[in-house]
Scaffold this motif. Structure first.
Motif, PDB file in Angstrom:
ATOM      1  N   ARG A  33       0.846  -1.189   0.000  1.00  0.00           N
ATOM      2  CA  ARG A  33       0.000   0.000   0.000  1.00  0.00           C
ATOM      3  C   ARG A  33       0.880   1.238   0.000  1.00  0.00           C
ATOM      4  N   VAL A  34       0.629   2.102  -0.964  1.00  0.00           N
ATOM      5  CA  VAL A  34       1.438   3.299  -1.179  1.00  0.00           C
ATOM      6  C   VAL A  34       0.688   4.503  -0.636  1.00  0.00           C
ATOM      7  N   GLU A  35       1.385   5.307   0.162  1.00  0.00           N
ATOM      8  CA  GLU A  35       0.789   6.514   0.729  1.00  0.00           C
ATOM      9  C   GLU A  35       1.614   7.733   0.340  1.00  0.00           C
ATOM     10  N   ARG A  36       0.914   8.873   0.186  1.00  0.00           N
ATOM     11  CA  ARG A  36       1.565  10.123  -0.211  1.00  0.00           C
ATOM     12  C   ARG A  36       1.114  11.236   0.717  1.00  0.00           C
ATOM     13  N   SER A  37       2.030  12.159   0.986  1.00  0.00           N
ATOM     14  CA  SER A  37       1.709  13.366   1.738  1.00  0.00           C
ATOM     15  C   SER A  37       2.032  14.567   0.868  1.00  0.00           C
ATOM     16  N   LEU A  38       1.095  15.498   0.803  1.00  0.00           N
ATOM     17  CA  LEU A  38       1.323  16.739   0.065  1.00  0.00           C
ATOM     18  C   LEU A  38       2.115  17.726   0.888  1.00  0.00           C
ATOM     19  N   ASP A  39       2.249  17.432   2.166  1.00  0.00           N
ATOM     20  CA  ASP A  39       2.974  18.307   3.086  1.00  0.00           C
ATOM     21  C   ASP A  39       4.205  17.546   3.579  1.00  0.00           C
ATOM     22  N   THR A  40       5.378  17.972   3.175  1.00  0.00           N
ATOM     23  CA  THR A  40       6.600  17.255   3.555  1.00  0.00           C
ATOM     24  C   THR A  40       7.089  17.627   4.940  1.00  0.00           C
ATOM     25  N   THR A  41       6.360  18.499   5.640  1.00  0.00           N
ATOM     26  CA  THR A  41       6.715  18.878   7.012  1.00  0.00           C
ATOM     27  C   THR A  41       5.808  18.176   8.022  1.00  0.00           C
ATOM     28  N   ALA A  42       4.499  18.343   7.868  1.00  0.00           N
ATOM     29  CA  ALA A  42       3.545  17.742   8.810  1.00  0.00           C
ATOM     30  C   ALA A  42       3.334  16.254   8.530  1.00  0.00           C
ATOM     31  N   LEU A  43       3.581  15.838   7.286  1.00  0.00           N
ATOM     32  CA  LEU A  43       3.470  14.445   6.879  1.00  0.00           C
ATOM     33  C   LEU A  43       2.092  13.851   7.180  1.00  0.00           C
ATOM     34  N   SER A  44       1.096  14.380   6.500  1.00  0.00           N
ATOM     35  CA  SER A  44      -0.277  13.868   6.583  1.00  0.00           C
ATOM     36  C   SER A  44      -0.503  12.928   5.405  1.00  0.00           C
ATOM     37  N   PHE A  45      -0.303  11.638   5.622  1.00  0.00           N
ATOM     38  CA  PHE A  45      -0.338  10.663   4.536  1.00  0.00           C
ATOM     39  C   PHE A  45      -1.744  10.174   4.226  1.00  0.00           C
ATOM     40  N   VAL A  46      -1.980   9.884   2.929  1.00  0.00           N
ATOM     41  CA  VAL A  46      -3.220   9.310   2.435  1.00  0.00           C
ATOM     42  C   VAL A  46      -2.832   8.193   1.466  1.00  0.00           C
ATOM     43  N   GLN A  47      -3.528   7.066   1.544  1.00  0.00           N
ATOM     44  CA  GLN A  47      -3.243   5.976   0.612  1.00  0.00           C
ATOM     45  C   GLN A  47      -3.656   6.389  -0.791  1.00  0.00           C
ATOM     46  N   ILE A  48      -2.731   6.205  -1.754  1.00  0.00           N
ATOM     47  CA  ILE A  48      -3.018   6.589  -3.140  1.00  0.00           C
ATOM     48  C   ILE A  48      -3.023   5.404  -4.089  1.00  0.00           C
ATOM     49  N   GLY A  49      -2.641   4.229  -3.603  1.00  0.00           N
ATOM     50  CA  GLY A  49      -2.652   3.074  -4.481  1.00  0.00           C
ATOM     51  C   GLY A  49      -2.152   1.822  -3.809  1.00  0.00           C
ATOM     52  N   THR A  50      -2.335   0.709  -4.506  1.00  0.00           N
ATOM     53  CA  THR A  50      -1.811  -0.582  -4.076  1.00  0.00           C
ATOM     54  C   THR A  50      -1.204  -1.284  -5.285  1.00  0.00           C
ATOM     55  N   VAL A  51      -0.257  -2.149  -5.013  1.00  0.00           N
ATOM     56  CA  VAL A  51       0.285  -3.028  -6.047  1.00  0.00           C
ATOM     57  C   VAL A  51       0.305  -4.439  -5.476  1.00  0.00           C
ATOM     58  N   SER A  52       0.266  -5.408  -6.341  1.00  0.00           N
ATOM     59  CA  SER A  52       0.216  -6.813  -5.941  1.00  0.00           C
ATOM     60  C   SER A  52       1.512  -7.267  -5.283  1.00  0.00           C
ATOM     61  N   ALA A  53       1.448  -8.429  -4.658  1.00  0.00           N
ATOM     62  CA  ALA A  53       2.627  -9.045  -4.042  1.00  0.00           C
ATOM     63  C   ALA A  53       3.760  -9.128  -5.053  1.00  0.00           C
ATOM     64  N   ASN A  54       4.972  -8.898  -4.581  1.00  0.00           N
ATOM     65  CA  ASN A  54       6.209  -8.992  -5.357  1.00  0.00           C
ATOM     66  C   ASN A  54       6.406  -7.886  -6.386  1.00  0.00           C
ATOM     67  N   VAL A  55       5.475  -6.954  -6.498  1.00  0.00           N
ATOM     68  CA  VAL A  55       5.657  -5.785  -7.360  1.00  0.00           C
ATOM     69  C   VAL A  55       6.356  -4.728  -6.511  1.00  0.00           C
ATOM     70  N   VAL A  56       7.449  -4.173  -7.001  1.00  0.00           N
ATOM     71  CA  VAL A  56       8.262  -3.258  -6.187  1.00  0.00           C
ATOM     72  C   VAL A  56       8.409  -1.867  -6.810  1.00  0.00           C
ATOM     73  N   THR A  57       7.448  -1.482  -7.639  1.00  0.00           N
ATOM     74  CA  THR A  57       7.441  -0.137  -8.214  1.00  0.00           C
ATOM     75  C   THR A  57       6.017   0.405  -8.237  1.00  0.00           C
ATOM     76  N   PHE A  58       5.917   1.715  -8.194  1.00  0.00           N
ATOM     77  CA  PHE A  58       4.630   2.403  -8.315  1.00  0.00           C
ATOM     78  C   PHE A  58       4.924   3.747  -8.953  1.00  0.00           C
ATOM     79  N   THR A  59       4.161   4.112  -9.975  1.00  0.00           N
ATOM     80  CA  THR A  59       4.318   5.413 -10.614  1.00  0.00           C
ATOM     81  C   THR A  59       3.135   6.297 -10.255  1.00  0.00           C
TER      82      THR A  59
END
Length: 109
Positions: A33-59
């Motif tokens: 599960r991939v999470e992103r924060s638009l604020d690099t100081t407060a770090l308020s993360f939201v899940q933006i995507g998932t990839v299957s097992a053994n997949v090690v990249t996300f664009t």
């Protein structure tokens, strides 16, 4: 648990994007599960995507040029999720301007 890295890369249409890569350290994940924060100081993360097992990249192609983002990833299965990876911060690349067109040469009298 994970080492997350970022690569700012223009896609074929020159749309800004950020590619995340990490090392898969688990052998029983169902997904990441991939999470992103638009604020690099407060770090308020939201899940933006998932990839299957053994997949090690996300664009992430839903970024705004010149904007900084922070990302983290974790592995999950039916028992729950792992701790989060390290936090990786990147700036979405600024794409080049459109090609000029209609150039003409006019002789002067």
């Amino acid at each position: 648990l994970f080492t997350l890295s970022l690569l700012a890369c223009p896609m074929s249409s020159w749309a800004a994007s950020l590619r995340l890569t990490w090392t898969d350290m688990s052998d029983n994940e169902v997904d990441f599960r991939v999470e992103r924060s638009l604020d690099t100081t407060a770090l308020s993360f939201v899940q933006i995507g998932t990839v299957s097992a053994n997949v090690v990249t996300f664009t992430d192609a839903l970024v705004v040029e010149g904007t900084s983002y922070a990302f983290r990833v974790r592995a999950c299965n039916s028992a729950g999720c792992s701790s989060y990876s390290n936090i990786a911060v990147g700036v979405a690349p600024v794409t080049p301007p459109n090609v000029p067109s209609g150039l003409t040469v006019v002789p002067l009298p």
